[in-house]
Design an enzyme around this catalytic site. Structure first.
Site, PDB file in Angstrom:
ATOM      1  N   GLU A  95      11.475  -3.776   7.343  1.00 49.85           N
ATOM      2  CA  GLU A  95      10.068  -3.442   7.599  1.00 49.85           C
ATOM      3  C   GLU A  95       9.087  -4.418   6.949  1.00 49.85           C
ATOM      4  O   GLU A  95       7.994  -4.037   6.538  1.00 49.85           O
ATOM      5  CB  GLU A  95       9.770  -2.009   7.135  1.00 49.85           C
ATOM      6  CG  GLU A  95      10.580  -0.950   7.863  1.00 49.85           C
ATOM      7  CD  GLU A  95      10.288   0.465   7.386  1.00 49.85           C
ATOM      8  OE1 GLU A  95       9.366   0.645   6.562  1.00 49.85           O
ATOM      9  OE2 GLU A  95      10.983   1.394   7.817  1.00 49.85           O
ATOM     10  N   TRP A 113       3.927  -3.299   3.320  1.00 50.18           N
ATOM     11  CA  TRP A 113       3.944  -2.292   2.262  1.00 50.18           C
ATOM     12  C   TRP A 113       5.048  -2.521   1.238  1.00 50.18           C
ATOM     13  O   TRP A 113       5.038  -1.959   0.162  1.00 50.18           O
ATOM     14  CB  TRP A 113       4.046  -0.886   2.848  1.00 50.18           C
ATOM     15  CG  TRP A 113       5.053  -0.724   3.955  1.00 50.18           C
ATOM     16  CD1 TRP A 113       6.389  -0.547   3.835  1.00 50.18           C
ATOM     17  CD2 TRP A 113       4.772  -0.741   5.352  1.00 50.18           C
ATOM     18  NE1 TRP A 113       6.979  -0.440   5.068  1.00 50.18           N
ATOM     19  CE2 TRP A 113       6.007  -0.539   6.026  1.00 50.18           C
ATOM     20  CE3 TRP A 113       3.601  -0.864   6.106  1.00 50.18           C
ATOM     21  CZ2 TRP A 113       6.096  -0.497   7.414  1.00 50.18           C
ATOM     22  CZ3 TRP A 113       3.707  -0.813   7.485  1.00 50.18           C
ATOM     23  CH2 TRP A 113       4.931  -0.629   8.129  1.00 50.18           C
ATOM     24  N   GLU A 120      15.872   3.332  11.869  1.00 50.44           N
ATOM     25  CA  GLU A 120      15.290   4.480  11.174  1.00 50.44           C
ATOM     26  C   GLU A 120      14.439   5.240  12.172  1.00 50.44           C
ATOM     27  O   GLU A 120      13.754   4.642  13.003  1.00 50.44           O
ATOM     28  CB  GLU A 120      14.388   4.077   9.997  1.00 50.44           C
ATOM     29  CG  GLU A 120      15.080   3.721   8.723  1.00 50.44           C
ATOM     30  CD  GLU A 120      14.084   3.465   7.587  1.00 50.44           C
ATOM     31  OE1 GLU A 120      12.996   4.082   7.597  1.00 50.44           O
ATOM     32  OE2 GLU A 120      14.383   2.651   6.709  1.00 50.44           O
TER      33      GLU A 120
END
Length: 548
Positions: A386, A391, A478
């Site tokens: 990701e 993040w 995911e």
């Protein structure tokens, strides 16, 4: 996994549900408004793809399931197929509809490039949206093309069809451009297509609807060659199986850091009577820069037990950093906002201490993985996931630094440490972050569409498949909800696996009871009983599976 559900993948964030990291989910359903379509006639409508699903759910361990190639015909001349030509249903001007929240019409200058010299703005809050109403004359698959620009730079926003999330539209800069959500199945009749805020701050011009290009079985014919040419025999056998079933079967997967006896696995067993084919776990506890020096992990023990029972293993790594780079809680230091670490400075020599920390942590993890190599256990390895979201610290310094680190890890693990038991899943969430076909075996995508959303996420499936110049299997690495396998087959979006995140996405609190917040009991049972979905008991003997 991320703190907050953004209902998207790339660009979506995931919800961190592992130890000590709390999270909230946010969902909004703004009011629906309409825009008047400008329909045109349709000459051709794309119908369901010609993806064949093997009739029997049981995989015979002695049989290969490679698609049979077509026989060469020499007695008749070759006929060149007619090129597909997409037909437009119509153009739907955003400014001609009603809006919710702060969304409003803006009149543009004649030379600004906007259709009919108007557009809408005001996507600033959760109640801000614009909805188009489209009359679809024939059932089939359609592409939704949105003309828009970002205000102030790159922006991402959500799209739903009939109040069900189907994808996101992104624009990289302030110039007008197109964002496409492809292969959305629409029945004959009226549909409500809504654009609503994620980041917000866009100028929305119009939406075009056109027929999608059909797909066939050849889409799923991928190579069995691993990027690591020195891969072990067991690793090649596993990948041979994964390639053979791709497009026909979907592996069931579950994240559960406590292994086979963990709550999530027990909930699935109690609910469906079955176990997932894939167990996914975090390597975080082995990170050497943690305060305990990475000595308390049990993941390898759980992995060996799962492999002994014939299951497939998948690993990700929430890479926590050393105390010198932590602000706040050390256990959250994989998050960008919980660390002072700058990857670019570590890689360009400005932060030598940071570089040494990276090398130490990677070498320590290589030694952990070597234990599974010695046990001849192949792993689906999904590191540095990701990244494009920013993040996590490994994505906070931009795509180039990220790709450099990813390639460094790959080279270290395959060449220096000889880890020939890794099948590399790249899960960066954006094409610009892809390190290259030489470093990837499987393309992963993480999607958290909200609660009880069972659509196939076909648009993201096909988008992700297009990020590689070579054909690679595409996995839902995911997810928050289990998608309906029947819809995946209908849409031609036959993901190689679905892998549900742990915690509230499966179990209720500290009890081993099913939480239906994201996936209801009937859908979990449907998926695990589906002819398309493989469970642990249906896997062949992967140690003897043919490689040819």
């Amino acid at each position: 996994m991320r703190k907050t559900i953004l209902k998207i993948s790339l660009t979506a964030a995931a919800v961190a549900m592992f130890a000590a990291a709390g999270c909230q989910s946010t969902n909004s359903t703004p009011p629906v408004v309409t825009a008047t379509p400008t329909p045109t006639s349709i000459k051709e409508v794309s119908t369901a793809p010609t993806v064949t699903v093997t009739p029997s759910k049981q995989i015979n361990p002695t049989l290969k399931v490679t698609p049979t190639p077509a026989k060469k015909v020499t007695s008749t001349p070759q006929v060149t197929p007619t090129p597909f030509v997409s037909e437009k249903v119509g153009r739907f001007e955003a400014e001609k509809g009603e809006f919710s929240g702060k969304v409003h019409k803006v009149t543009a200058k004649a030379n600004a490039g906007f259709s009919e010299n108007a557009y809408v703005e005001g996507f600033e809050g959760d109640n801000d949206s614009c909805t188009f109403v489209a009359e679809i004359p024939e059932e089939g698959f359609y592409d939704l093309t949105f003309r828009l620009r970002g205000i102030g730079g790159e922006k991402i926003n959500f799209v739903s069809v009939d109040d069900e999330y189907v994808g996101d539209i992104g624009i990289k800069d302030t110039n007008l451009g197109d964002a496409v959500i492809s292969r959305i199945f629409l029945s004959k009749g009226t549909h409500r297509i809504k654009v609503y805020k994620s980041w917000g701050w866009i100028s929305l011009d119009y939406m075009d609807i056109s027929t999608s290009k059909p797909i066939g079985n050849e889409f799923y014919m991928v190579s069995k060659e691993l990027c690591n040419k020195k891969a072990s025999e067991s690793t090649k056998r596993l990948f041979s199986f994964l390639v053979d079933i791709y497009g026909n079967k979907i592996l069931s997967g579950q994240v559960c850091d406590k292994g086979e006896l963990g709550g999530e696995i027990q909930v699935i067993k109690n609910t469906t009577g079955k176990l997932p084919a894939v167990l996914s776990m975090d390597l975080m506890e082995y990170t050497s820069s943690r305060p305990d020096g990475g000595k308390k992990g049990m993941t390898i023990t759980y992995a060996k037990n799962w492999a002994k029972n014939g299951g497939i293993l998948e690993f990700h790594w929430h890479w926590t950093l050393g105390k010198d780079y932590v602000k706040g809680n050390w256990y959250s230091s994989f998050y960008t906002d919980s660390t002072t670490f700058d990857l670019t400075k570590a890689l360009n020599g400005t932060d030598k201490k940071g570089y040494e920390m990276l090398m130490t942590d990677m070498r320590n993890m290589a030694e952990i993985l070597r234990e599974l190599k010695q046990a001849d256990i192949p792993i689906l390895f999904r590191p540095l996931h990701e990244a494009a979201g920013g993040w996590f610290w490994w994505g906070a310094s931009g795509a180039e630094s990220y790709k450099k680190l990813y390639r460094m890890m790959y080279d270290m693990y395959t060449e220096e440490y000889g880890l020939d038991n890794l099948i590399w899943i790249w899960n960066g969430q954006d094409r610009d972050w892809y390190p290259g076909d030489a470093y990837c075996d499987i393309l992963g995508m993480d999607i958290y569409p909200g609660e009880r959303v069972y659509t196939s996420q076909a648009s993201k499936f096909f988008e992700t498949a297009g990020w590689s110049e070579a054909k690679k299997p595409v996995y839902l690495s995911e997810c928050g909800c289990i998608f309906d396998p029947d819809l995946a087959v209908r849409d031609g979006a036959v993901w190689g696996e679905f892998c549900v995140w742990q915690g509230e996405f499966v179990k209720k609190g500290n009890y081993n009871r099913l939480s239906e917040q994201y996936t209801e009991e009937y859908m979990m049972k449907k998926a695990y009983e589906s002819e398309t979905v493989l469970t642990l008991d249906e896997l062949p003997d992967l140690k003897s599976y043919p490689m040819e």
